[in-house]
Enzyme design. Structure first.
Site, PDB file in Angstrom:
ATOM      1  N   HIS A  10      -7.800 -15.866 -21.768  1.00 55.44           N
ATOM      2  CA  HIS A  10      -7.177 -16.459 -22.966  1.00 55.44           C
ATOM      3  C   HIS A  10      -6.911 -15.387 -24.026  1.00 55.44           C
ATOM      4  O   HIS A  10      -6.967 -15.646 -25.217  1.00 55.44           O
ATOM      5  CB  HIS A  10      -8.033 -17.608 -23.522  1.00 55.44           C
ATOM      6  N   THR A  11      -6.660 -14.192 -23.564  1.00 50.37           N
ATOM      7  CA  THR A  11      -6.303 -13.103 -24.472  1.00 50.37           C
ATOM      8  C   THR A  11      -4.814 -12.778 -24.385  1.00 50.37           C
ATOM      9  O   THR A  11      -4.257 -12.216 -25.326  1.00 50.37           O
ATOM     10  CB  THR A  11      -7.097 -11.819 -24.123  1.00 50.37           C
ATOM     11  N   ASP A  12      -4.161 -13.141 -23.265  1.00 50.93           N
ATOM     12  CA  ASP A  12      -2.772 -12.661 -23.082  1.00 50.93           C
ATOM     13  C   ASP A  12      -1.827 -13.210 -24.148  1.00 50.93           C
ATOM     14  O   ASP A  12      -1.010 -12.478 -24.697  1.00 50.93           O
ATOM     15  CB  ASP A  12      -2.240 -12.886 -21.656  1.00 50.93           C
TER      16      ASP A  12
ATOM     17  N   LEU B 159      -5.330 -19.605  -9.340  1.00 51.17           N
ATOM     18  CA  LEU B 159      -5.069 -18.320  -8.673  1.00 51.17           C
ATOM     19  C   LEU B 159      -3.578 -17.964  -8.709  1.00 51.17           C
ATOM     20  O   LEU B 159      -3.095 -17.137  -7.953  1.00 51.17           O
ATOM     21  CB  LEU B 159      -5.589 -18.357  -7.232  1.00 51.17           C
TER      22      LEU B 159
ATOM     23  N   SER C 165       1.829 -20.517  -8.623  1.00 52.31           N
ATOM     24  CA  SER C 165       3.184 -20.711  -9.142  1.00 52.31           C
ATOM     25  C   SER C 165       3.819 -19.386  -9.578  1.00 52.31           C
ATOM     26  O   SER C 165       5.015 -19.182  -9.347  1.00 52.31           O
ATOM     27  CB  SER C 165       3.220 -21.751 -10.258  1.00 52.31           C
TER      28      SER C 165
ATOM     29  N   ASP D 241      -0.201 -13.554 -15.560  1.00 53.04           N
ATOM     30  CA  ASP D 241      -0.055 -13.884 -14.139  1.00 53.04           C
ATOM     31  C   ASP D 241       1.157 -13.175 -13.533  1.00 53.04           C
ATOM     32  O   ASP D 241       1.080 -12.564 -12.464  1.00 53.04           O
ATOM     33  CB  ASP D 241       0.086 -15.401 -13.955  1.00 53.04           C
TER      34      ASP D 241
HETATM   35  C1  GLA Z   1      -3.405 -19.302 -17.366  1.00 52.87           C
HETATM   36  C2  GLA Z   1      -2.129 -18.743 -17.962  1.00 52.87           C
HETATM   37  C3  GLA Z   1      -2.300 -17.257 -18.322  1.00 52.87           C
HETATM   38  C4  GLA Z   1      -3.562 -17.035 -19.154  1.00 52.87           C
HETATM   39  C5  GLA Z   1      -4.771 -17.720 -18.514  1.00 52.87           C
HETATM   40  C6  GLA Z   1      -5.991 -17.641 -19.373  1.00 52.87           C
HETATM   41  O1  GLA Z   1      -3.655 -18.708 -16.136  1.00 52.87           O
HETATM   42  O2  GLA Z   1      -1.065 -18.873 -17.050  1.00 52.87           O
HETATM   43  O3  GLA Z   1      -1.149 -16.803 -18.995  1.00 52.87           O
HETATM   44  O4  GLA Z   1      -3.368 -17.464 -20.472  1.00 52.87           O
HETATM   45  O5  GLA Z   1      -4.499 -19.086 -18.249  1.00 52.87           O
HETATM   46  O6  GLA Z   1      -6.444 -16.337 -19.476  1.00 52.87           O
END
Ligand code: GLA
Length: 394
Positions: free
Chosen positions: A36-38, A125, A128, A172
């Site tokens: 939850h940093t991106d 994982l 998508s 991702d």
């Molecule tokens: C999901 C989102 C990512 C990221 C994570 C949490 O996977 O697709 O962009 O925010 O949650 O780190």
């Protein structure tokens, strides 16, 4: 069932009576730390895993795409000049990529093929993101487009945000596009600079699937994003990435309690992720493991995105002597944990965690030992067919 190149080539041949012109592969991913940093312009440290989405294909003369999913046993056919949303199945990712590429000014050509994968779905994982990047690679191959991994990662995020309607960050798509064998990638989600960080020797990454799937994840995810944005406004910065722990401690008292805890997670998680990359550079698996454990506690207590199943599997994993550290991974609320373990003991670890979790929760877990693998690839057909090439493939 694990999918392989042979499997997808065989399926193509059954359907079309000849070998495919090319095969693309795009891996799933697991994030080791930096959760939850991106979307806060911060740091993440994921690996691409050795489970992937595969497409075998050949060009078509008309501007049509015709693709059959072996996993869903359904086909999809659409015209590149008539793209319309219809529902929310796997086909929307295929159409969404065509939309985003054409919107970015790329001229596309039609193709037909089969798609299949072995990335568990809905488990956190990134099945998508793997599908999205595999489709982008297929269009790049048939259309002769240059392949720029970062640009394609951005495009994949746009598909999620604007065509599918999910407000995800860029982690991702970046790791699916840039993954490296044997290494994690430290990604700066503001500049999109990525640096390889090899895993310590004699360690293995275990993905711990709790067998639970995330519910309510979209609304909770969007709520967390809003709270982070609110906190960034409070601190007067563009994103929480710009707040260090000293500033946080000095000023955060005036924030409401929930928002303060959300922000604390992001501020401390960014620092942990940089420290974790440092630990990898030093080959220090012990230090890395401690940071994973602290990350889990912060996600559980401050960010509140863990679940009982995720807490249980991480706790059980940590009790094993071969485990350096374990945490939930991905958006949360269900899906997978991840652990760094001693490679020699990895199979014993997998067995003990499976049994312990089963006994404690009556749920059926899956433990996958993963090798960090390469990002999206265009592979040549083994069967003598010419491969459609782009400049970047060399
Ligand atoms: C999901 C989102 C990512 C990221 C994570 C949490 O996977 O697709 O962009 O925010 O949650 O780190």
């Amino acid at each position: 069932m694990p999918r392989t190149k042979n499997h997808i080539v065989g399926a193509f041949e059954m359907r079309f009576g000849e070998a495919p012109a090319c095969v693309v592969r795009a891996p799933g991913r697991v994030n080791l730390i930096g959760e939850h940093t991106d979307y806060n312009d911060g740091f993440v440290l994921p690996i691409a895993i050795d489970r992937a989405v595969w497409i075998a294909l050949r060009p078509r003369p008309e501007r049509q795409v015709d693709v059959f999913s072996l996993d869903y046993e359904t086909g999809l056919r659409f015209d590149l000049d008539q793209l319309e949303k219809a529902g929310d199945g796997w086909g929307e990712y295929v159409k969404g990529v065509a939309w985003a590429l054409q919107d970015a000014g790329h001229a596309l050509s039609g193709w037909e093929g089969v798609v299949a994968g072995d990335v568990p779905r809905g488990a956190g994982l990134s099945s998508s993101a793997a599908l999205t990047l595999a489709v982008a690679r297929a269009f790049a191959a048939t259309g002769g487009l240059p392949w720029h991994p970062t640009e394609m990662a951005r495009l994949g995020q746009r598909v999620e945000n604007e065509w599918i309607g999910v407000r995800c960050g860029i982690m991702d798509q970046m790791i699916v596009a840039h993954g490296r064998p044997g290494a994690a990638l430290l990604i700066d989600c503001r500049t999109l600079a990525a640096e390889t960080a090899p895993l310590p020797e004699a360690t293995a990454v275990a993905v711990l699937d709790t067998g639970t799937r995330r519910g309510l994840v979209d609304s909770a995810y969007n709520e967390r994003r809003r709270q982070c944005e609110e906190a960034a406004r409070f601190f007067g910065v563009r994103a929480l990435r710009d707040v260090d722990s000293t500033t946080f401690e000095k000023k955060s008292d005036a924030l409401n309690e929930t928002t303060r805890r959300r922000a604390r997670h992001v501020v401390t998680e960014n620092a942990r992720t940089l420290a974790a990359a440092e630990a990898l550079r030093a080959g220090d698996a012990l230090a890395f493991g401690v940071l994973m454990n602290t990350s889990h506690a912060s996600l559980r207590d401050d960010f509140e995105v863990s679940s009982r199943a995720l807490d249980a599997i991480a706790e059980i994993a940590r009790k094993h002597p071969a485990c350096y550290g374990a945490r939930m991974t991905g958006a949360g609320f269900g899906g997978c944990g991840v652990a760094l373990v001693q490679a020699r003991q990895a199979s014993a670890f997998a067995e003990t965690v499976t049994e312990g979790y089963r006994a404690r929760t009556a749920l059926e877990p899956q433990v996958y030992l993963c090798r960090p693998s390469r990002g999206v690839q265009l592979l040549k057909s083994d069967h003598g067919q010419p491969v459609v090439k782009t400049k970047a493939d060399g």
